[in-house]
Design a protein around this motif. Structure first.
Motif, short mmCIF file in Angstrom:
data_model
loop_
_atom_site.label_atom_id
_atom_site.label_comp_id
_atom_site.label_asym_id
_atom_site.label_seq_id
_atom_site.Cartn_x
_atom_site.Cartn_y
_atom_site.Cartn_z
N ALA A 1 0.87 -1.29 0.11
CA ALA A 1 -0.07 0.13 0.00
C ALA A 1 0.84 1.28 -0.01
N ARG A 2 1.91 1.25 0.82
CA ARG A 2 2.65 2.66 0.84
C ARG A 2 3.59 2.52 -0.34
N HIS A 3 3.74 1.57 -1.25
CA HIS A 3 4.62 1.72 -2.31
C HIS A 3 3.73 2.36 -3.24
N ASP A 4 2.21 1.87 -3.64
CA ASP A 4 1.42 2.11 -4.51
C ASP A 4 0.45 3.50 -4.24
N TYR A 5 0.67 3.83 -3.24
CA TYR A 5 -0.60 5.11 -2.76
C TYR A 5 0.52 5.99 -1.92
N PHE A 6 0.02 7.17 -1.98
CA PHE A 6 0.41 8.34 -0.97
C PHE A 6 -0.67 8.22 0.16
N LEU B 1 -9.63 4.32 0.16
CA LEU B 1 -9.42 3.81 1.63
C LEU B 1 -8.82 2.29 1.61
N ILE B 2 -7.66 2.29 2.02
CA ILE B 2 -6.85 0.99 2.07
C ILE B 2 -6.37 0.67 3.28
N PRO B 3 -6.45 -0.50 3.75
CA PRO B 3 -6.07 -1.25 4.94
C PRO B 3 -4.62 -1.02 4.94
N LEU B 4 -3.93 -0.49 6.01
CA LEU B 4 -2.21 -0.21 6.06
C LEU B 4 -1.84 -1.47 7.07
N LYS C 1 -4.11 8.44 -2.01
CA LYS C 1 -4.21 8.95 -3.42
C LYS C 1 -3.15 7.93 -4.19
N GLY C 2 -3.49 7.47 -5.21
CA GLY C 2 -2.73 6.56 -6.20
C GLY C 2 -1.72 7.32 -6.55
N LYS C 3 -0.54 6.48 -6.58
CA LYS C 3 0.83 7.19 -7.06
C LYS C 3 0.81 6.94 -8.48
N LYS D 1 6.70 6.55 -8.26
CA LYS D 1 7.28 5.22 -7.71
C LYS D 1 8.87 5.24 -7.84
N ARG D 2 9.11 5.70 -8.90
CA ARG D 2 10.67 5.79 -9.69
C ARG D 2 11.42 6.69 -8.63
N ASP D 3 10.80 7.86 -8.19
CA ASP D 3 11.20 9.06 -7.48
C ASP D 3 11.69 8.34 -6.15
N ASP D 4 10.45 7.74 -5.40
CA ASP D 4 10.77 6.99 -4.09
C ASP D 4 12.06 6.02 -4.34
N MET D 5 11.96 4.98 -5.37
CA MET D 5 13.05 4.19 -5.49
C MET D 5 14.55 4.88 -5.46
N ALA D 6 14.53 6.00 -6.28
CA ALA D 6 15.80 6.62 -6.31
C ALA D 6 16.20 7.22 -5.03
#
Length: 156
Positions: free
Chosen positions: A17-22, A107-110, A127-129, A134-139
């Protein structure tokens, strides 16, 4: 999964969830379960990976959450993917409904955790990424890892 000072013990987390959403906001909600589901959760047989929440008829429900059947539950076991009701004040549910409808949030269960003897869920207003986010987060994560590695090498 050790207990911390506040009396909570994490059962599982939805790391995807934290990878796919803000995650904009988080809420603590209760969850309506039957006895065999609680026993299965205590054994660690729960998965939040592809789960989401929806508001139907003024009530909050979690869908896609998998709770493995309890081995000794025989006829009392329920469907592992059944829709489960989440417990939250009606005012908060209506506020969330407004945000989900207007802003296009989801709404996503974390995570799922024990709070004293109760099972609670951490629910995120997300909010969806986009792919570039996602690339910015990985970098950023890779750069931090390199800096930490360099600092460790220098410390010798």
């Amino acid at each position: 999964m050790a207990a911390d000072k506040s009396g909570t013990k994490q059962i599982t987390a939805n790391r995807k969830a934290r990878h796919d959403y803000f995650v904009l906001e988080t809420f603590e909600v209760g969850i309506e379960l039957v006895g065999t589901e609680v026993k299965a959760i205590r054994q660690g047989g729960v998965n939040l990976k592809d789960s989401w929440c929806s508001i139907d008829g003024g009530e909050l429900f979690v869908k896609g959450m998998h709770i493995s059947p309890y081995e000794k539950g025989n006829i009392f076991n329920r469907d592992p993917f059944r829709v489960r009701r989440l417990l939250m004040h009606r005012r908060e549910i209506m506020r969330l409904l407004g945000k989900v409808k207007q802003d296009g949030l989801t709404l996503i269960p974390l995570s799922l955790y024990f709070k004293s003897s109760r099972i609670k869920m951490e629910l995120g207003l997300c909010k969806g990424k986009q792919l570039h986010d996602k690339r910015d987060d990985m970098a950023r994560r890779d750069a931090k890892r390199e800096i930490d590695r360099a600092m460790k090498q220098r410390g010798r």
